[in-house]
Design a protein around this motif. Structure first.
Motif, PDB file in Angstrom:
ATOM      1  N   LEU A  22       2.007   1.901  -3.517  1.00  0.00           N
ATOM      2  CA  LEU A  22       0.961   2.540  -4.333  1.00  0.00           C
ATOM      3  C   LEU A  22       0.930   4.040  -4.099  1.00  0.00           C
ATOM      4  CD1 LEU A  22      -2.331   0.434  -4.325  1.00  0.00           C
ATOM      5  CD2 LEU A  22      -0.502   0.495  -5.999  1.00  0.00           C
ATOM      6  N   ARG A  38       3.640   5.686  -5.934  1.00  0.00           N
ATOM      7  CA  ARG A  38       3.347   5.805  -7.368  1.00  0.00           C
ATOM      8  C   ARG A  38       2.391   6.973  -7.629  1.00  0.00           C
ATOM      9  NH1 ARG A  38       1.832  -0.247  -9.164  1.00  0.00           N
ATOM     10  NH2 ARG A  38       2.114   0.514 -11.284  1.00  0.00           N
ATOM     11  N   THR A  40       6.149 -10.847  -8.385  1.00  0.00           N
ATOM     12  CA  THR A  40       4.705 -11.006  -8.174  1.00  0.00           C
ATOM     13  C   THR A  40       4.325 -11.676  -6.843  1.00  0.00           C
ATOM     14  OG1 THR A  40       4.517 -13.153  -9.312  1.00  0.00           O
ATOM     15  CG2 THR A  40       4.257 -11.180 -10.670  1.00  0.00           C
ATOM     16  N   ARG A  41       5.186 -12.509  -6.295  1.00  0.00           N
ATOM     17  CA  ARG A  41       4.785 -13.247  -5.088  1.00  0.00           C
ATOM     18  C   ARG A  41       4.749 -12.345  -3.857  1.00  0.00           C
ATOM     19  NH1 ARG A  41       2.091 -17.176  -7.262  1.00  0.00           N
ATOM     20  NH2 ARG A  41       3.346 -18.662  -8.443  1.00  0.00           N
ATOM     21  N   SER A  42       3.940 -12.733  -2.890  1.00  0.00           N
ATOM     22  CA  SER A  42       3.879 -11.981  -1.634  1.00  0.00           C
ATOM     23  C   SER A  42       5.202 -12.148  -0.884  1.00  0.00           C
ATOM     24  CB  SER A  42       2.737 -12.500  -0.767  1.00  0.00           C
ATOM     25  OG  SER A  42       3.090 -13.731  -0.167  1.00  0.00           O
ATOM     26  N   GLU A  93       6.755   3.767 -13.263  1.00  0.00           N
ATOM     27  CA  GLU A  93       7.229   2.657 -14.089  1.00  0.00           C
ATOM     28  C   GLU A  93       7.684   3.149 -15.468  1.00  0.00           C
ATOM     29  OE1 GLU A  93       4.156   2.891 -12.692  1.00  0.00           O
ATOM     30  OE2 GLU A  93       2.617   1.917 -13.907  1.00  0.00           O
ATOM     31  N   SER A 101       5.991  -1.954 -10.244  1.00  0.00           N
ATOM     32  CA  SER A 101       4.584  -2.118 -10.629  1.00  0.00           C
ATOM     33  C   SER A 101       3.838  -3.095  -9.733  1.00  0.00           C
ATOM     34  CB  SER A 101       4.488  -2.625 -12.072  1.00  0.00           C
ATOM     35  OG  SER A 101       5.173  -1.766 -12.946  1.00  0.00           O
ATOM     36  N   ALA A 102       4.560  -3.810  -8.899  1.00  0.00           N
ATOM     37  CA  ALA A 102       3.931  -4.868  -8.107  1.00  0.00           C
ATOM     38  C   ALA A 102       2.955  -4.309  -7.086  1.00  0.00           C
ATOM     39  CB  ALA A 102       5.015  -5.667  -7.379  1.00  0.00           C
ATOM     40  N   TYR A 103       1.857  -5.012  -6.911  1.00  0.00           N
ATOM     41  CA  TYR A 103       0.999  -4.756  -5.753  1.00  0.00           C
ATOM     42  C   TYR A 103       0.816  -6.130  -5.123  1.00  0.00           C
ATOM     43  CZ  TYR A 103      -2.962  -3.382  -2.870  1.00  0.00           C
ATOM     44  OH  TYR A 103      -3.798  -3.141  -1.797  1.00  0.00           O
ATOM     45  N   ARG A 104       1.766  -6.474  -4.267  1.00  0.00           N
ATOM     46  CA  ARG A 104       1.821  -7.837  -3.745  1.00  0.00           C
ATOM     47  C   ARG A 104       0.686  -8.117  -2.770  1.00  0.00           C
ATOM     48  NH1 ARG A 104       7.214  -9.502  -4.774  1.00  0.00           N
ATOM     49  NH2 ARG A 104       8.539  -7.711  -5.226  1.00  0.00           N
ATOM     50  N   TYR A 105       0.296  -9.367  -2.736  1.00  0.00           N
ATOM     51  CA  TYR A 105      -0.659  -9.804  -1.724  1.00  0.00           C
ATOM     52  C   TYR A 105      -0.009  -9.619  -0.354  1.00  0.00           C
ATOM     53  CZ  TYR A 105      -3.591 -12.800   1.122  1.00  0.00           C
ATOM     54  OH  TYR A 105      -4.401 -13.287   2.106  1.00  0.00           O
ATOM     55  N   GLN A 106      -0.802  -9.119   0.617  1.00  0.00           N
ATOM     56  CA  GLN A 106      -0.205  -8.729   1.888  1.00  0.00           C
ATOM     57  C   GLN A 106      -0.486  -9.718   3.018  1.00  0.00           C
ATOM     58  OE1 GLN A 106      -0.294  -4.410   2.462  1.00  0.00           O
ATOM     59  NE2 GLN A 106      -1.449  -4.192   0.571  1.00  0.00           N
ATOM     60  N   VAL A 123      11.004  -2.613 -13.560  1.00  0.00           N
ATOM     61  CA  VAL A 123       9.623  -2.258 -13.916  1.00  0.00           C
ATOM     62  C   VAL A 123       8.671  -3.211 -13.189  1.00  0.00           C
ATOM     63  CG1 VAL A 123       7.917  -2.172 -15.783  1.00  0.00           C
ATOM     64  CG2 VAL A 123      10.166  -1.139 -16.108  1.00  0.00           C
ATOM     65  N   ASP A 132       0.822  -1.212   0.000  1.00  0.00           N
ATOM     66  CA  ASP A 132       0.000   0.000   0.000  1.00  0.00           C
ATOM     67  C   ASP A 132       0.858   1.265   0.000  1.00  0.00           C
ATOM     68  OD1 ASP A 132      -2.561  -1.081  -0.194  1.00  0.00           O
ATOM     69  OD2 ASP A 132      -2.632  -1.530   1.943  1.00  0.00           O
ATOM     70  N   ARG A 192       9.718 -13.182 -12.638  1.00  0.00           N
ATOM     71  CA  ARG A 192       8.281 -13.303 -12.360  1.00  0.00           C
ATOM     72  C   ARG A 192       8.039 -13.621 -10.884  1.00  0.00           C
ATOM     73  NH1 ARG A 192       5.298 -17.823 -10.901  1.00  0.00           N
ATOM     74  NH2 ARG A 192       6.724 -19.083 -12.154  1.00  0.00           N
TER      75      ARG A 192
END
Lengths: 314, 314
Positions: A118, A121, A194-196, A133, A153-158, A149, A115, A190
């Motif tokens: 974000l 950004r 992308t992973r939390s 980005e 750009s990631a919004y990882r699961y928290q 990039v 968060d 990847r």
């Protein structure tokens, strides 16, 4: 925990008046500035800026910039900004260097919460009229671009839930990539982008159990290229932020002349968060306190300001 | 403009009672359900769900799922959800198909505003305990993955300012890639996944001026592979959402048997936004009104519900 010592009660208008007085007349009263700003948290500093604007119809940030100089100015400027806006500035400065300062981008994207990232950004767009980005992509190429990039750009699961089977298979996948020297394999990037964080820590632990050594150790080679260094920084930042910060601080202080940018950045960005734990970790690692190390390597108002943020007044 | 006809004043508790009555006894009163839900906007539907939960200690969404069937059930279920949550469901359903439904992912990531897309990513995590980009990556490979992960992770700059020089150079860059048949070149994907929509439209226009034909026309080949189709969908969605939707609707209706998923999705997601303009565009393109086309190709409660959302009661 924070190292910053800030009072529960304060008066934004009194603080604004004190700062205005410190900036008036011949010479600036740096001590007074440190006395006020070095003891106020982000919400309080925001109120002081607003009160100052109302009282004196002038932007406090600009006024301080014109009054202060060099490392002290930079540190106060970084400190006075809202955290997300500050990170936007740090990222932009890092990108605009002739050799972009990748670790700063990695630090912001991997160590801030999803968060918080974000918010960075959003702040970046407000300030620079472009997306973060977009600027990262414009200042980088090849594998480094793919990694950075993806990270910004990631919004990882928290959540804290982890999938042990996935940790297992992705640890294997990373191991295969390292074995083949395909360090920047798309799959590795990847996974890292992308992973939390909880999932990644499970994967890193699994790797260590299976291989008897950590990924970052396995990525240590002589004369590593840029992407290899960036991958190690990424993994260290995701895996253990406090250890990562201790390393940045230790390297910054050890280096001839001290890397003020790194020193300022870590102290300013963590003073309200977890600088106490980082100090403890620093002491364990270096057998000298961070306060002492900073005191030895810096001088004047800059030194006084950093020590105030470290919660250690002389 | 919206095609949905919703009253300014309404009573959540009266609506909840009407829905409860419609679901009680032998047989369901679908007409009553359409009468209520087909005339309420997202904020109103949320209040009705809350009122229903309080009055009957039951989840209205679940109750309706158990009462309704097939296309009508699907449409009502999609409609009753909050828009961001609905997009999360649409994306997840699209990804879980044995052949992932890439256009749905592209549509959500390119046509929603950057802030709406962030809300979808948050809703996705809340519902599925994973990040959207993580699931997109897990269900795709190769170039498609690069494109889709980039698209769903984007938080594009939302301003209208454009950089004409950049539009020029990036139009050239895309042209070179197409000339070399390097359609999914990293630079092309970087441009499509990071630039603002205003900037991209300037680039697409510039391309058209320079080459005398559009990028999407230049990407038309016989038997295109997946990535080429995905790139064309991406460019069409970014360039002109209304035209894109008209194409989806026309294809969906023309196809033998009608593609209800596409039809439902477009009507449900746009009824509160811009379905009026899409209807106008549809008429221009097909010389038959969308309402007539939908009426001809659908039946029963499903038909009545879609026509209600289209603002055209029979």
């Amino acid at each position: 925990m924070a190292s910053l010592v800030a009072p529960d009660h304060f008066s934004p208008t009194e603080d604004a008046a004190a700062l205005q007085k410190a900036c008036t007349g011949l010479g600036t009263n740096e001590k007074a500035i440190i006395e006020v700003l070095g003891h106020r948290n982000a919400a309080q500093r925001k109120q002081i800026r607003q009160a100052y604007e109302q009282l004196y119809e002038e932007d406090l940030v600009k006024r301080l910039e014109s009054e202060l100089t060099r490392d002290f100015e930079k540190a106060v400027y970084r400190w006075i900004l809202d955290p997300a806006d500050r990170d936007a500035v740090l990222a932009n400065v890092a990108l605009k260097k002739s050799n972009p300062d990748y670790p700063v981008i990695i630090e912001i994207s991997c160590i801030r919460t999803p968060d918080e990232l974000l918010e960075v950004r959003k702040a970046y767009q407000l300030r620079y009229k472009r997306s973060l980005e977009e600027d990262v992509a414009a200042h980088t190429t090849g594998d480094i671009r793919k990694l950075l990039v993806g990270l910004v750009s990631a919004y990882r699961y928290q959540g804290e839930e982890i999938n042990a089977r996935l940790a297992n298979s992705e640890a294997d996948l990373i191991h295969d990539a390292i074995k083949d020297k395909a360090f920047s394999h798309d799959e590795v990037i990847r996974i890292l982008t992308t992973r939390s964080k909880a999932q990644l820590r499970a994967t890193f632990n699994r790797y260590q159990e299976d291989q008897g050594t950590s990924i970052t150790k396995n990525l240590l080679v002589e004369n590593p290229d840029e992407i290899l260094v960036a991958l190690r920084t990424t993994i260290r930042g995701l895996n253990d932020p406090n250890k990562y910060f201790v390393k940045v601080l230790s390297n910054g202080i050890k280096r001839a002349g001290t890397d003020e940018d790194d020193l300022t950045r870590v102290i300013v960005t963590r003073a309200e968060k977890d600088l106490k734990e980082i100090k403890e970790e620093y002491y364990k690692k270096n057998s000298v306190s961070l306060d002492q190390a900073v005191a030895k390597d810096t001088t004047g108002d800059y030194k006084a300001f950093l020590l105030t943020l470290l919660g250690s007044e002389e």
